[in-house]
Design a protein around this motif. Structure first.
Motif: not given
Ligand code: GRF
Length: 190
Positions: A171-173, A1-13, A39-44
């Motif tokens: 909740i994040q855990v 399964m090929v996934l694409g992810v969209l995020g604005s922040g830290s990217g922990s998920n 500048d989102a950390f998810i990109l890093e």
């Protein structure tokens, strides 16, 4: 399964999805990570893993996801061979052009037990309402705000003395366990 992810922040998920792939509990690959925030950390995090990244140009709009930007996003996801799109802390409402490009193939994680507390900072909403529990939900994305069909959800108790930060952290855990499990569940149903 090929996934694409969209995020604005830290990217922990997104990291939790990568960890599940590494652990062999999710048979998938993240091909592309896009953010509306350069500048989102998810990109890093993605770059460190050698995953292709890109910035979504929202034409200076602070919260809107303009139609042209949605069309560009759909094109980039398709070009990367993405089969399932995971919103992971993406702060703009996805609408028609992108939904039409990936019908029933866009997932979101929300930090509350939907339908309770849709929208932003739902852990704060839960505290302000004096709720005894909150939780998190992975659902399919439709045109509403956090309204699509639920795939998995799990409750998290609100503890005495909880602050917005402690509740969100707890909740994040659970989110980090729930999101990969929900992706695997969708994969099995296809
Ligand atoms: C998560 O709490 C998610 O439920 C919400 O935004 C947060 C994103 O966190 N939609 P991260 O970027 O995955 O760390």
């Amino acid at each position: 399964m090929v996934l694409g992810v969209l995020g604005s922040g830290s990217g922990s998920n997104m990291q939790a999805i990568l960890d599940a792939i590494d652990a062999g509990t999710l048979d998938a690959r993240i091909a592309l990570v896009l953010s509306d925030n350069p500048d989102a950390f998810i990109l890093e995090r993605a770059r460190k893993r050698g995953i292709e990244t890109g910035v979504i140009d929202c034409r200076g709009f602070k919260t809107k996801f303009p139609e042209e930007a949605q069309l560009e996003t759909a094109d980039r996801l398709r070009a990367a061979g993405v089969e399932l799109v995971c919103l992971a802390g993406f702060l703009r409402l996805v609408k028609r052009p992108l939904l039409d490009a990936f019908p029933d193939r866009i997932l979101n994680i929300h930090p509350a037990l939907l339908p309770a507390f849709p929208g932003l900072e739902s852990w704060k909403q839960a505290l302000d309402a004096g709720a005894s529990e909150s939780g998190c939900t992975v659902h399919f994305v439709d045109e509403g705000m956090d309204t699509g069909p639920i795939i998995l959800q799990e409750s998290v108790p609100v503890l005495p003395g909880d602050t917005a930060e402690t509740l969100h952290a707890r909740i994040q855990v659970v989110e980090h366990r729930l999101y990969p499990a929900a992706v695997a569940k969708v994969q099995q149903s296809l």
